[in-house]
Design a protein around this motif. Structure first.
Motif, mmCIF file in Angstrom:
data_model
loop_
_atom_site.group_PDB
_atom_site.id
_atom_site.type_symbol
_atom_site.label_atom_id
_atom_site.label_comp_id
_atom_site.label_asym_id
_atom_site.label_seq_id
_atom_site.Cartn_x
_atom_site.Cartn_y
_atom_site.Cartn_z
ATOM 1 N N PRO A 170 35.667 -17.093 26.883
ATOM 2 C CA PRO A 170 34.524 -16.910 26.076
ATOM 3 C C PRO A 170 34.734 -17.825 24.817
ATOM 4 O O PRO A 170 33.992 -18.731 24.090
ATOM 5 N N ALA A 173 33.783 -21.275 25.858
ATOM 6 C CA ALA A 173 32.230 -21.502 25.913
ATOM 7 C C ALA A 173 31.382 -21.530 24.711
ATOM 8 O O ALA A 173 30.526 -22.167 24.501
ATOM 9 N N ILE A 174 31.879 -20.894 23.696
ATOM 10 C CA ILE A 174 31.361 -20.982 22.248
ATOM 11 C C ILE A 174 31.399 -22.420 21.846
ATOM 12 O O ILE A 174 30.452 -23.025 21.260
ATOM 13 N N ILE A 177 29.102 -24.505 23.940
ATOM 14 C CA ILE A 177 27.655 -24.451 23.480
ATOM 15 C C ILE A 177 27.240 -25.274 22.191
ATOM 16 O O ILE A 177 26.295 -25.908 21.956
ATOM 17 N N GLN A 178 28.447 -25.266 21.224
ATOM 18 C CA GLN A 178 28.218 -25.994 20.059
ATOM 19 C C GLN A 178 28.107 -27.609 20.712
ATOM 20 O O GLN A 178 27.240 -28.179 19.862
ATOM 21 N N SER A 181 24.942 -28.238 22.373
ATOM 22 C CA SER A 181 23.518 -28.104 21.427
ATOM 23 C C SER A 181 23.097 -29.601 20.996
ATOM 24 O O SER A 181 22.059 -29.802 20.567
ATOM 25 N N ALA A 189 22.219 -27.072 25.433
ATOM 26 C CA ALA A 189 23.068 -25.811 25.473
ATOM 27 C C ALA A 189 23.011 -25.013 26.697
ATOM 28 O O ALA A 189 21.613 -25.131 27.513
ATOM 29 N N PRO A 190 23.821 -24.339 27.213
ATOM 30 C CA PRO A 190 23.658 -23.406 28.546
ATOM 31 C C PRO A 190 22.682 -22.437 28.171
ATOM 32 O O PRO A 190 22.027 -22.120 27.092
ATOM 33 N N VAL A 191 21.958 -22.163 29.451
ATOM 34 C CA VAL A 191 20.673 -21.105 29.386
ATOM 35 C C VAL A 191 21.179 -19.803 29.687
ATOM 36 O O VAL A 191 20.805 -18.792 29.453
ATOM 37 N N HIS A 192 22.546 -19.633 30.180
ATOM 38 C CA HIS A 192 22.965 -18.103 30.294
ATOM 39 C C HIS A 192 24.595 -18.247 30.529
ATOM 40 O O HIS A 192 25.262 -19.184 30.949
ATOM 41 N N PHE A 193 24.993 -17.007 30.175
ATOM 42 C CA PHE A 193 26.645 -16.824 30.507
ATOM 43 C C PHE A 193 26.770 -15.539 31.042
ATOM 44 O O PHE A 193 25.861 -14.493 30.896
ATOM 45 N N VAL A 220 34.479 -16.370 31.832
ATOM 46 C CA VAL A 220 33.185 -16.064 32.393
ATOM 47 C C VAL A 220 32.480 -17.257 32.861
ATOM 48 O O VAL A 220 32.698 -18.300 32.477
ATOM 49 N N PHE A 263 23.172 -35.249 16.130
ATOM 50 C CA PHE A 263 23.779 -35.568 14.826
ATOM 51 C C PHE A 263 25.318 -35.868 14.932
ATOM 52 O O PHE A 263 25.739 -35.324 16.004
#
Lengths: 263, 263
Positions: A170, A173-174, A177-178, A181, A189-193, A220, A263
């Motif tokens: 996890p 994964a966070i 995602i950052q 993005s 970004a991912p659409v699901h986990f 996950v 950015f």
């Protein structure tokens, strides 16, 4: 020999001279590689709308300015769309009919070319940050799955969203995602986990495309919108003519991956 | 009457005049509210290091420029730290000894004041984006848990990370990670999602602080570093003197929440 240090232009030239016909993975590291879709003008406007409505699986990196154009200077100097990819696939009415080293003989003045972002760019950004990407570690193709998420339809183009999956802890994964993005043009970004069933995936060990990868304790599955999505929509739409890159045989652009970052 | 439209300065003045002694939640919407920790200079440098080493649970929004300073003009005009919060708690050697409406009589020239970010700011950003925050929906305090994640120690300050938990569907959690990543000074991105046991939480229905909230089918618990973390570190450190805000009775600053956004 082509390798990760090759300049994108040299990769394209080797393709043009039919000195390279294989995968572009790992070549010209640091530069954006793109999926290609070529359609007759009659179908291109619906497909453009499909991409605009579904930007996560179908992120447009570039579009030919006029039907018939064989170059897009903004993404690749001296590009000849008809020869500068390693291998092409010709579809007629949704059926694959031929794999070709170039498409000069097929060219028509009404053909419109789309280049769509691919996951190579964000995988590079994740690796650079120290994250593990399981399919790379295990030396296989990323596992991809049809989902129960429906794309928004446009004209004859419709279909399910296809996702790629990379297992992570996890906290990783966070971080992923950052990072992702920042890159909406390469699926973002991912659409699901987590729970695969929540998006209609019955069995992670049976991907619809690519290869299964191992998922370790404490990890996950993390799911990204995937560039196979537009391929399924095209197969359902059965346009009179469609030309794409062969799988893994992408256009290598002159755009540094970092240029796609927000950015 | 104070309400969400009140100016931060009016909230502080009402506190100073002892016309308001309660919660600041919902007052002066759109402005940063901050946790307060006051320590003697002898302990302040270790605590500053503790915050620097653990920025997710202990994000420093402001620090008094000199020991004994009773104002910090950069965050609040005409601030008097000794009176402008609704209620104060006095701790001696780690023990709560008194709750006070102001601390003028306790003030010393060696006291250093820390203001730390709080979750109100990111909750506002999540709500503005249309996300549900379960503890707000259910009208209770956010559930908080001690974890097995150890903070990095600094001098006498050490302890576990405390996390707050908000259940979300995975797609909403991904959006929340994006939004919160813009706000590192108010705890930033979550530190974990999913399996509570992976961070040493035995039972989500039994929070260590705050109230349990319901978790619906298809939701996962998402965990953020929490401002209770420094309170536990102070309780373990047992400094000779420590003064904090009373729970929920924060400093209302003049800083718009959007000013804390990275981009």
């Amino acid at each position: 020999m082509l390798n990760k240090s090759s300049h994108p232009k040299d990769v394209r030239l080797a393709c043009r001279l039919q000195q390279h016909s294989g995968n572009t993975s790992g070549l010209a590291a640091g530069f954006v590689q793109a999926n290609m879709v070529i359609l007759p003008k009659a179908d291109a406007s619906d497909f453009l709308q499909f991409c605009q409505l579904n930007p996560k699986p179908c992120p447009i990196v570039a579009l030919s300015a006029q039907p018939g154009d064989t170059g897009i200077a903004a993404i690749a100097a001296d590009l000849d769309i008809r020869s500068d990819l390693p291998s092409y696939r010709l579809f007629r009415h949704g059926e694959l009919v031929q794999e070709l080293p170039d498409i000069r003989e097929l060219w028509r003045d009404d053909l419109v070319t789309f280049f769509l972002g691919c996951s190579f760019s964000f995988e590079e950004a994740l690796l650079a940050d120290g994250l593990e990407i399981r399919n790379i570690t295990e030396g296989v193709n990323v596992p991809m799955y049809r989902t129960s998420i429906r794309c928004q339809s446009a004209g004859k183009f419709s279909g399910p969203m296809v996702v790629s999956m990379r297992p992570m802890k996890p906290a990783d994964a966070i971080r992923a995602i950052q990072i992702c993005s920042r890159f909406p043009q390469v699926h973002g970004a991912p659409v699901h986990f987590g729970d695969p069933a929540a998006i209609g995936i019955a069995d992670l060990t049976q991907p619809d495309f690519g290869d299964a990868v191992s998922i370790k304790a404490g990890e996950v599955p993390v799911f990204w919108a995937c560039g196979v999505t537009p391929q399924l929509a095209i197969a359902e739409a059965k346009p009179e003519l469609c030309i794409t890159h062969s799988p893994g045989c992408m256009l290598v652009t002159d755009i540094p991956n970092s240029k796609l970052a927000l950015f």
